[in-house]
Scaffold this motif. Structure first.
Motif, PDB file in Angstrom:
ATOM      1  N   LEU A 141      37.292  11.952  54.399  1.00  0.00           N
ATOM      2  CA  LEU A 141      37.569  11.426  53.067  1.00  0.00           C
ATOM      3  C   LEU A 141      36.798  10.127  52.833  1.00  0.00           C
ATOM      4  O   LEU A 141      36.343   9.852  51.718  1.00  0.00           O
ATOM      5  CB  LEU A 141      39.072  11.190  52.886  1.00  0.00           C
ATOM      6  CG  LEU A 141      39.961  12.435  52.870  1.00  0.00           C
ATOM      7  CD1 LEU A 141      41.431  12.029  52.860  1.00  0.00           C
ATOM      8  CD2 LEU A 141      39.653  13.325  51.664  1.00  0.00           C
ATOM      9  N   LEU A 142      36.655   9.318  53.861  1.00  0.00           N
ATOM     10  CA  LEU A 142      35.902   8.069  53.735  1.00  0.00           C
ATOM     11  C   LEU A 142      34.419   8.316  53.481  1.00  0.00           C
ATOM     12  O   LEU A 142      33.748   7.501  52.838  1.00  0.00           O
ATOM     13  CB  LEU A 142      36.073   7.228  55.006  1.00  0.00           C
ATOM     14  CG  LEU A 142      37.455   6.597  55.212  1.00  0.00           C
ATOM     15  CD1 LEU A 142      37.555   5.991  56.603  1.00  0.00           C
ATOM     16  CD2 LEU A 142      37.728   5.544  54.157  1.00  0.00           C
ATOM     17  N   ASP A 143      33.916   9.459  53.964  1.00  0.00           N
ATOM     18  CA  ASP A 143      32.510   9.792  53.786  1.00  0.00           C
ATOM     19  C   ASP A 143      32.251  10.139  52.320  1.00  0.00           C
ATOM     20  O   ASP A 143      32.718  11.152  51.806  1.00  0.00           O
ATOM     21  CB  ASP A 143      32.150  10.984  54.673  1.00  0.00           C
ATOM     22  CG  ASP A 143      30.669  11.315  54.639  1.00  0.00           C
ATOM     23  OD1 ASP A 143      29.878  10.487  54.147  1.00  0.00           O
ATOM     24  OD2 ASP A 143      30.315  12.411  55.113  1.00  0.00           O
ATOM     25  N   GLY A 144      31.560   9.287  51.628  1.00  0.00           N
ATOM     26  CA  GLY A 144      31.269   9.503  50.217  1.00  0.00           C
ATOM     27  C   GLY A 144      32.360   9.031  49.279  1.00  0.00           C
ATOM     28  O   GLY A 144      32.335   9.331  48.077  1.00  0.00           O
ATOM     29  N   ALA A 145      33.308   8.253  49.786  1.00  0.00           N
ATOM     30  CA  ALA A 145      34.447   7.828  48.970  1.00  0.00           C
ATOM     31  C   ALA A 145      34.066   6.854  47.864  1.00  0.00           C
ATOM     32  O   ALA A 145      34.852   6.642  46.935  1.00  0.00           O
ATOM     33  CB  ALA A 145      35.522   7.188  49.858  1.00  0.00           C
ATOM     34  N   GLU A 146      32.876   6.296  47.931  1.00  0.00           N
ATOM     35  CA  GLU A 146      32.493   5.293  46.927  1.00  0.00           C
ATOM     36  C   GLU A 146      32.415   5.870  45.521  1.00  0.00           C
ATOM     37  O   GLU A 146      32.425   5.119  44.539  1.00  0.00           O
ATOM     38  CB  GLU A 146      31.147   4.654  47.304  1.00  0.00           C
ATOM     39  CG  GLU A 146      29.968   5.601  47.343  1.00  0.00           C
ATOM     40  CD  GLU A 146      29.826   6.332  48.677  1.00  0.00           C
ATOM     41  OE1 GLU A 146      28.856   7.112  48.797  1.00  0.00           O
ATOM     42  OE2 GLU A 146      30.659   6.116  49.575  1.00  0.00           O
ATOM     43  N   ARG A 191      38.600   3.342  47.535  1.00  0.00           N
ATOM     44  CA  ARG A 191      38.623   4.131  46.305  1.00  0.00           C
ATOM     45  C   ARG A 191      39.183   5.532  46.530  1.00  0.00           C
ATOM     46  O   ARG A 191      38.853   6.478  45.802  1.00  0.00           O
ATOM     47  CB  ARG A 191      37.237   4.190  45.650  1.00  0.00           C
ATOM     48  CG  ARG A 191      36.656   2.815  45.315  1.00  0.00           C
ATOM     49  CD  ARG A 191      35.408   2.934  44.479  1.00  0.00           C
ATOM     50  NE  ARG A 191      35.709   3.471  43.146  1.00  0.00           N
ATOM     51  CZ  ARG A 191      34.766   3.888  42.292  1.00  0.00           C
ATOM     52  NH1 ARG A 191      33.485   3.845  42.650  1.00  0.00           N
ATOM     53  NH2 ARG A 191      35.091   4.351  41.108  1.00  0.00           N
ATOM     54  N   ILE A 192      40.038   5.662  47.527  1.00  0.00           N
ATOM     55  CA  ILE A 192      40.752   6.922  47.773  1.00  0.00           C
ATOM     56  C   ILE A 192      42.160   6.763  47.211  1.00  0.00           C
ATOM     57  O   ILE A 192      42.871   5.814  47.559  1.00  0.00           O
ATOM     58  CB  ILE A 192      40.823   7.247  49.274  1.00  0.00           C
ATOM     59  CG1 ILE A 192      39.412   7.419  49.842  1.00  0.00           C
ATOM     60  CG2 ILE A 192      41.662   8.494  49.518  1.00  0.00           C
ATOM     61  CD1 ILE A 192      39.383   7.531  51.356  1.00  0.00           C
ATOM     62  N   THR A 193      42.573   7.664  46.348  1.00  0.00           N
ATOM     63  CA  THR A 193      43.913   7.583  45.781  1.00  0.00           C
ATOM     64  C   THR A 193      44.871   8.462  46.565  1.00  0.00           C
ATOM     65  O   THR A 193      44.499   9.516  47.093  1.00  0.00           O
ATOM     66  CB  THR A 193      43.932   8.001  44.297  1.00  0.00           C
ATOM     67  OG1 THR A 193      43.674   9.405  44.196  1.00  0.00           O
ATOM     68  CG2 THR A 193      42.910   7.220  43.492  1.00  0.00           C
ATOM     69  N   ALA A 246      40.032  12.533  36.155  1.00  0.00           N
ATOM     70  CA  ALA A 246      40.850  11.856  35.145  1.00  0.00           C
ATOM     71  C   ALA A 246      41.941  10.985  35.754  1.00  0.00           C
ATOM     72  O   ALA A 246      42.458  10.080  35.095  1.00  0.00           O
ATOM     73  CB  ALA A 246      41.477  12.880  34.197  1.00  0.00           C
ATOM     74  N   ALA A 247      42.297  11.248  37.014  1.00  0.00           N
ATOM     75  CA  ALA A 247      43.378  10.506  37.667  1.00  0.00           C
ATOM     76  C   ALA A 247      42.852   9.410  38.588  1.00  0.00           C
ATOM     77  O   ALA A 247      43.563   8.946  39.482  1.00  0.00           O
ATOM     78  CB  ALA A 247      44.263  11.463  38.456  1.00  0.00           C
ATOM     79  N   GLY A 248      41.646   8.960  38.349  1.00  0.00           N
ATOM     80  CA  GLY A 248      41.018   8.005  39.252  1.00  0.00           C
ATOM     81  C   GLY A 248      41.677   6.644  39.328  1.00  0.00           C
ATOM     82  O   GLY A 248      41.435   5.893  40.272  1.00  0.00           O
ATOM     83  N   TYR A 249      42.506   6.282  38.349  1.00  0.00           N
ATOM     84  CA  TYR A 249      43.161   4.972  38.358  1.00  0.00           C
ATOM     85  C   TYR A 249      44.664   5.088  38.633  1.00  0.00           C
ATOM     86  O   TYR A 249      45.424   4.187  38.340  1.00  0.00           O
ATOM     87  CB  TYR A 249      42.917   4.258  37.019  1.00  0.00           C
ATOM     88  CG  TYR A 249      43.082   2.749  37.083  1.00  0.00           C
ATOM     89  CD1 TYR A 249      42.336   1.985  37.967  1.00  0.00           C
ATOM     90  CD2 TYR A 249      43.994   2.100  36.259  1.00  0.00           C
ATOM     91  CE1 TYR A 249      42.490   0.610  38.028  1.00  0.00           C
ATOM     92  CE2 TYR A 249      44.157   0.721  36.302  1.00  0.00           C
ATOM     93  CZ  TYR A 249      43.397  -0.021  37.192  1.00  0.00           C
ATOM     94  OH  TYR A 249      43.550  -1.390  37.246  1.00  0.00           O
TER      95      TYR A 249
END
Length: 271
Positions: A141-146, A191-193, A246-249
Motif C-alpha cells: 500500500l505504501l508503494d505508490g501511495a503518494e 495519504r492512505i485512508t 471521491a473519498a480521498g479526504y
C-alpha cells in the motif's frame, strides 16, 4: 501458494487499460455475504479483485462473477498463509491499492456460555486476522501511495458500538473500530485512508438463523427504524465509495449502514 501458471492465466485480459495498470483490491471473506457483494461492486468499478476466503470453493465462485479475478484460500489465523496470499496478489498484478477486511465469524453466546476457546477463535479471526492482513499489505500500500488512492476499509459492526449481548463478537468489532482509528492516524502522512463500515442487521449467511422463523424476523425488523434488514449490496455500496477517489479526504471514520438502529440504541438481536 498458487502456481505461476495460474497467475499468468489470471492476468490475461482485454480492454483499454493494461491489465497490469488496473487498480487492485484484496477482499477477505469474499466467498459470501458482504464480502462477495463488495467484490462484485469493486469489479464493476474497474478493479482487479483478489477474493480471499478460507472457503476455497466459495472464493472461486465469487471470482467467477468478477471477470479476471483471483481466488485465494487462506485461514486468517495462519500468519504465513496470509503473507503468502498477499504475495500472490503482488505476483498476479504487481500492485495492491485497496484492502477490504470483511471476513468474520459470530457466536451467539452470552458471557456464561462463551468459553475461552470460543473467545480466542472469534478475536483471532475478526480482529487479529484483520491486523494480519493490514500488516502484510502495508508495504505494498505504501508503494505508490503518494497519489492518494490507497485505501483500507474494515467491516465492523454496530455491535462494537451498542452491544448485541455476544461478548466475543462485540469485543472483536469494538477492536476493529479502535484499530481503524489507529491505522488511520499512522498511515495518514502517507495519504492512505482507513475507515470502518459498521453494518446493522444484514441479510447474510451469518444471520441465517435469525431469519429462519418469519415471526422472529419481524421482531428483529421492528427494532430497526427503517423497519427491515439490510442487504449486502447496500453495505458494499458504501465500501465502493470509500474505495473511490471521491473519498480521498475521509479517514478514521465510522460509517453505519444500519437502518437507523444505532441512533435509537436498539439491540436488534434475535434472542
Amino acid at each position: 501458494m498458487i502456481e505461476s501458471s495460474q497467475l499468468a492465466r489470471a492476468a490475461q485480459g482485454a480492454g483499454g487499460m493494461s491489465e497490469m495498470e488496473r487498480r487492485v483490491a484484496l477482499v477477505t471473506g469474499g466467498a459470501s455475504g458482504i464480502g462477495a457483494a463488495t467484490c462484485v461492486a469493486l469489479h464493476e468499478d474497474g478493479f482487479a479483485v483478489a477474493v480471499l476466503d478460507r472457503d476455497g470453493d466459495g472464493a472461486a465462485a465469487t471470482a467467477e462473477r468478477c471477470g479476471e479475478a483471483l481466488a485465494l484460500t487462506a485461514d486468517l489465523r495462519d500468519e504465513q498463509a496470509v503473507r503468502e496470499a498477499v504475495a500472490d496478489v503482488i505476483a498476479w498484478r504487481g500492485r495492491l491499492d485497496v484492502v477490504v477486511n470483511a471476513a468474520g465469524v459470530l457466536h451467539r453466546t452470552g458471557l456464561a456460555d462463551t468459553d475461552a476457546e470460543t473467545w480466542a477463535r472469534v478475536l483471532d479471526i475478526n480482529l487479529t486476522g484483520a491486523f494480519r492482513v493490514c500488516e502484510a499489505a502495508q508495504p505494498h500500500l505504501l508503494d505508490g501511495a503518494e497519489d492518494g488512492t490507497k485505501r483500507i476499509v474494515n467491516i465492523g459492526s454496530c455491535a462494537g458500538e451498542i452491544g448485541y449481548a455476544y461478548p466475543a463478537y462485540t469485543a472483536s468489532k469494538g477492536g476493529i473500530i479502535a484499530l481503524t482509528r489507529q491505522l488511520a492516524a499512522e498511515l495518514a502522512p502517507h495519504r492512505i485512508t482507513v475507515n470502518v463500515v459498521n453494518p446493522g442487521f444484514i441479510r447474510t449467511p451469518i444471520n441465517d438463523d435469525a431469519f429462519a422463523d418469519p415471526a422472529q424476523e419481524r421482531r428483529v425488523a421492528e427494532r430497526i427504524p427503517l423497519g427491515r434488514m439490510g442487504e449486502p449490496e447496500e453495505v458494499a455500496a458504501v465500501v465502493r465509495f470509500l474505495a473511490s477517489p471521491a473519498a480521498g479526504y475521509i479517514t478514521a471514520e465510522t460509517i453505519r449502514v444500519d437502518g437507523g438502529q444505532t441512533a435509537i440504541g436498539a439491540v436488534a438481536s434475535p434472542k
